[in-house]
Design an enzyme around this catalytic site. Structure first.
Site, mmCIF file in Angstrom:
data_model
loop_
_atom_site.group_PDB
_atom_site.id
_atom_site.type_symbol
_atom_site.label_atom_id
_atom_site.label_comp_id
_atom_site.label_asym_id
_atom_site.label_seq_id
_atom_site.Cartn_x
_atom_site.Cartn_y
_atom_site.Cartn_z
ATOM 1 C CG HIS A 1 -2.576 -1.898 8.866
ATOM 2 N ND1 HIS A 1 -1.654 -1.777 7.867
ATOM 3 C CD2 HIS A 1 -2.882 -3.216 8.920
ATOM 4 C CE1 HIS A 1 -1.397 -2.970 7.346
ATOM 5 N NE2 HIS A 1 -2.135 -3.858 7.956
ATOM 6 C CE LYS B 1 18.492 -13.035 3.574
ATOM 7 N NZ LYS B 1 17.883 -14.319 3.978
ATOM 8 N NE ARG C 1 -7.583 -6.915 4.441
ATOM 9 C CZ ARG C 1 -6.326 -7.124 4.109
ATOM 10 N NH1 ARG C 1 -5.675 -6.252 3.370
ATOM 11 N NH2 ARG C 1 -5.708 -8.224 4.492
ATOM 12 C CB SER D 1 0.760 -3.840 3.087
ATOM 13 O OG SER D 1 0.281 -3.441 4.343
HETATM 14 P P1 ADP Z 1 -0.142 -10.024 9.071
HETATM 15 O O1 ADP Z 1 1.084 -10.356 8.281
HETATM 16 O O2 ADP Z 1 -0.043 -10.404 10.516
HETATM 17 O O3 ADP Z 1 -1.444 -10.488 8.460
HETATM 18 P P2 ADP Z 1 -0.797 -7.347 8.235
HETATM 19 O O4 ADP Z 1 0.012 -6.123 8.446
HETATM 20 O O5 ADP Z 1 -0.992 -7.789 6.835
HETATM 21 O O6 ADP Z 1 -0.126 -8.440 9.143
HETATM 22 O O7 ADP Z 1 -2.232 -7.178 8.881
HETATM 23 C C1 ADP Z 1 -2.417 -6.984 10.264
HETATM 24 C C2 ADP Z 1 -3.916 -7.039 10.578
HETATM 25 O O8 ADP Z 1 -4.555 -5.913 9.984
HETATM 26 C C3 ADP Z 1 -4.642 -8.274 10.033
HETATM 27 O O9 ADP Z 1 -5.601 -8.688 10.976
HETATM 28 C C4 ADP Z 1 -5.307 -7.764 8.787
HETATM 29 O O10 ADP Z 1 -6.465 -8.523 8.481
HETATM 30 C C5 ADP Z 1 -5.655 -6.340 9.216
HETATM 31 N N1 ADP Z 1 -5.807 -5.452 8.070
HETATM 32 C C6 ADP Z 1 -5.025 -5.374 6.981
HETATM 33 N N2 ADP Z 1 -5.484 -4.440 6.124
HETATM 34 C C7 ADP Z 1 -6.585 -3.915 6.700
HETATM 35 C C8 ADP Z 1 -7.533 -2.917 6.288
HETATM 36 N N3 ADP Z 1 -7.442 -2.318 5.113
HETATM 37 N N4 ADP Z 1 -8.554 -2.623 7.129
HETATM 38 C C9 ADP Z 1 -8.659 -3.273 8.321
HETATM 39 N N5 ADP Z 1 -7.822 -4.226 8.764
HETATM 40 C C10 ADP Z 1 -6.798 -4.555 7.956
#
Ligand code: ADP
Length: 164
Positions: A18, A42, A92, A130
């Protein structure tokens, strides 16, 4: 006119993947706003406050990035309130692509003046999510390289509490 982008997400927790997208995205816009979902779900691992504090600390070095708690509203409505004409997201792999394509298309349907900008994940982090990190953490695997320091420290504090 200032080019403002909103990067909405759950960030549960924020990973180096992120953060990489945030650092690269910040170069594209005058201002990048990270919208941390106010998730009443939750199953969220970090509390909302923990997320806000750790995300703020992790992006403190990037001048044009700010962090907000994103209300439970349509993302395009939040973007409009903030004056953001762009939504930033990351992909990704093919699975992310399918998901992001649908969201971007739906957001374009909801507001044709808001453009979604999608960055390809860096090869260094395109295997990082995550959920995988949380799973490894539970079993004491080493994930330090994949988390910003503030997030890693907060996680380890949780472990101390769990183990007491
Ligand atoms: P959401 O629940 O909205 O998908 P996330 O926190 O899982 O929220 O992801 C937010 C954004 O970050 C999404 O567009 C996801 O594809 C991107 N993302 C998640 N992991 C990575 C990563 N390792 N590298 C680049 N972008 C990522």
């Amino acid at each position: 006119m200032k080019r403002i982008a909103l990067f909405p997400g759950s960030f549960d927790p924020l990973t180096m993947g992120h953060l990489d997208t945030i650092e690269r995205g910040a170069k594209l816009f005058d201002e990048l706003i990270i919208g941390v979902f106010v998730n009443t779900n939750k199953n969220s691992f970090f509390t909302h406050d923990e997320k806000l504090v750790t995300v703020k600390e992790s992006v403190a070095h990037i001048e044009n990035v700010k962090v907000i708690a994103q209300e439970e509203k349509l993302t395009v409505d939040v973007a409009n309130q903030l004056g953001a004409k762009f939504l930033l997201r990351g992909v990704r792999n093919v699975k992310d692509y399918e998901y992001e394509k649908d969201i971007a298309t739906m957001n374009a349907h909801l507001d044709k003046n808001i453009e979604t900008v999608i960055l390809m994940a860096s090869p260094k982090y395109n295997h990082v999510s995550s959920s995988i990190l949380k799973e490894i953490w539970k079993f004491n695997g080493d994930i330090q390289d994949y988390l910003p320091t503030a997030v890693y420290t907060a996680l380890e504090k949780k472990r101390d509490l769990f183990e007491k």
